[in-house]
Scaffold this motif. Structure first.
Motif, PDB file in Angstrom:
ATOM      1  N   GLY A  70       0.834  -1.189   0.000  1.00 26.24           N
ATOM      2  CA  GLY A  70       0.000   0.000   0.000  1.00 26.24           C
ATOM      3  C   GLY A  70       0.869   1.238   0.000  1.00 26.24           C
ATOM      4  N   VAL A  71       0.213   2.354  -0.256  1.00 21.32           N
ATOM      5  CA  VAL A  71       0.887   3.655  -0.163  1.00 21.32           C
ATOM      6  C   VAL A  71       0.108   4.474   0.860  1.00 21.32           C
ATOM      7  CG1 VAL A  71       1.560   5.747  -1.383  1.00 21.32           C
ATOM      8  CG2 VAL A  71       1.654   3.522  -2.561  1.00 21.32           C
ATOM      9  N   ALA A  72       0.811   4.892   1.916  1.00 18.71           N
ATOM     10  CA  ALA A  72       0.137   5.621   2.996  1.00 18.71           C
ATOM     11  C   ALA A  72       1.003   6.772   3.464  1.00 18.71           C
ATOM     12  CB  ALA A  72      -0.144   4.683   4.173  1.00 18.71           C
ATOM     13  N   GLU A  87       7.727  -0.981   6.367  1.00 18.78           N
ATOM     14  CA  GLU A  87       7.675   0.350   5.738  1.00 18.78           C
ATOM     15  C   GLU A  87       9.014   0.583   5.052  1.00 18.78           C
ATOM     16  OE1 GLU A  87       6.393   3.452   8.596  1.00 18.78           O
ATOM     17  OE2 GLU A  87       7.717   4.755   7.435  1.00 18.78           O
ATOM     18  N   PRO A  88       9.257  -0.129   3.914  1.00 16.48           N
ATOM     19  CA  PRO A  88      10.622  -0.162   3.379  1.00 16.48           C
ATOM     20  C   PRO A  88      11.044   1.033   2.528  1.00 16.48           C
ATOM     21  CG  PRO A  88       9.227  -1.573   2.050  1.00 16.48           C
ATOM     22  CD  PRO A  88       8.353  -1.024   3.162  1.00 16.48           C
ATOM     23  N   LEU A  89      10.110   1.886   2.112  1.00 17.24           N
ATOM     24  CA  LEU A  89      10.530   2.921   1.155  1.00 17.24           C
ATOM     25  C   LEU A  89       9.730   4.204   1.325  1.00 17.24           C
ATOM     26  CD1 LEU A  89      12.278   3.587  -1.372  1.00 17.24           C
ATOM     27  CD2 LEU A  89      10.403   2.683  -2.768  1.00 17.24           C
ATOM     28  N   VAL A 188       4.146   0.569   2.069  1.00 22.29           N
ATOM     29  CA  VAL A 188       4.025  -0.372   3.185  1.00 22.29           C
ATOM     30  C   VAL A 188       3.753  -1.766   2.624  1.00 22.29           C
ATOM     31  CG1 VAL A 188       3.362   1.275   4.978  1.00 22.29           C
ATOM     32  CG2 VAL A 188       1.594   0.277   3.534  1.00 22.29           C
ATOM     33  N   VAL A 189       4.240  -2.774   3.355  1.00 27.60           N
ATOM     34  CA  VAL A 189       4.162  -4.150   2.863  1.00 27.60           C
ATOM     35  C   VAL A 189       3.638  -5.047   3.975  1.00 27.60           C
ATOM     36  CG1 VAL A 189       5.464  -6.063   1.830  1.00 27.60           C
ATOM     37  CG2 VAL A 189       6.160  -3.705   1.361  1.00 27.60           C
TER      38      VAL A 189
END
Ligand code: ATP
Ligand code: MG
Length: 218
Positions: A70-72, A87-89, A188-189
């Motif tokens: 996701g993008v948050a 939250e890798p990036l 997020v993963v």
């Protein structure tokens, strides 16, 4: 069969700003969520679909595995809390600042009457943490939007809100008084997807990282 990936996104600025990054990673949305009523959008990669949800619901979908990625906004992640997601990036999109704001000259400590200042905000946890770190007692009033109104009608002394240009504050006669943190959107993963779909997830992560930091591409 290759793994399919589901990516959770919210409409509006995050979708608009994530689209060019996803395109570099080879994922083009085949529909526009602003005009389509569909909540699940296909992409030109048959193995990737997008689910379009409220910004503040993205961490929940990803944590529970309803979406793999996701993008948050960092604001949403700070409020969601916990360590249920990777939250890798930092995608460096939808950038803004979280600030304390109020009427010009408003006192951050509530003034001389020793009343606890009232803070209206959607970002209750962030506000609590910010004032607790300063050792300041405040009363927090949870709102769901239009925080700028609260000081104008005497609901609160101050607000904690996101500011990009400052024009919305200015239009309502408010000014930023204190910087809390810089905000941007993060990839997020889901933790199980990270393990079970590792090749797919890391390939997408690498492609997105290269899109975000072109100079740093491997
Ligand atoms: P909802 O509509 O579900 O209440 P929202 O209003 O926070 O959520 P958006 O306005 O689309 O949804 O904001 C999504 C994200 O974009 C926020 O979580 C934040 O990270 C970022 N954002 C919000 N406001 C701004 C702003 N003024 N400038 C830049 N980025 C912002
Ligand atoms: Mg909004």
């Amino acid at each position: 069969m290759p793994d399919t990936l589901t990516i959770a996104l919210s409409k509006g600025r995050i979708f608009e700003q994530a689209v060019p990054l996803l395109a570099v990673a080879g994922i083009g949305a085949t529909e526009d969520p602003e005009t389509s009523r569909k909540l699940i959008l296909s992409t030109d990669d048959p193995q990737v679909k997008l689910v379009i949800i409220r910004a503040s619901d993205v961490p929940t979908y990803v944590e529970y595995g309803a979406a793999d990625l996701g993008v948050a906004g960092k604001d949403v992640l700070l409020e969601h809390g916990g360590d249920g997601l990777y939250e890798p990036l930092d995608l460096r999109i939808a950038r803004c600042r979280m600030v304390v704001a109020g009427m010009p000259g408003a006192l951050l400590d509530g003034g001389t009457d020793h009343r606890r200042p009232r803070i209206a905000t959607k970002y209750v946890r962030c506000a609590e943490r910010h004032f607790a770190a300063k050792g300041q007692q405040v009363e927090i009033i949870k709102l769901y939007g239009s925080m700028e109104l609260a000081p104008l009608v005497g609901l609160a002394d101050l607000i904690v809100d996101l500011v990009e240009s400052g024009n919305t504050l200015k239009a309502n006669g408010l000014v930023p008084l204190e910087h809390i943190c810089d905000i941007s959107s993060r990839l997020v993963v889901n933790k199980a997807s990270w393990k079970m779909k590792h090749a797919r997830v890391t390939a997408l992560l690498d492609a997105l990282r290269a899109a975000v930091e072109p100079g740093a591409a491997a």
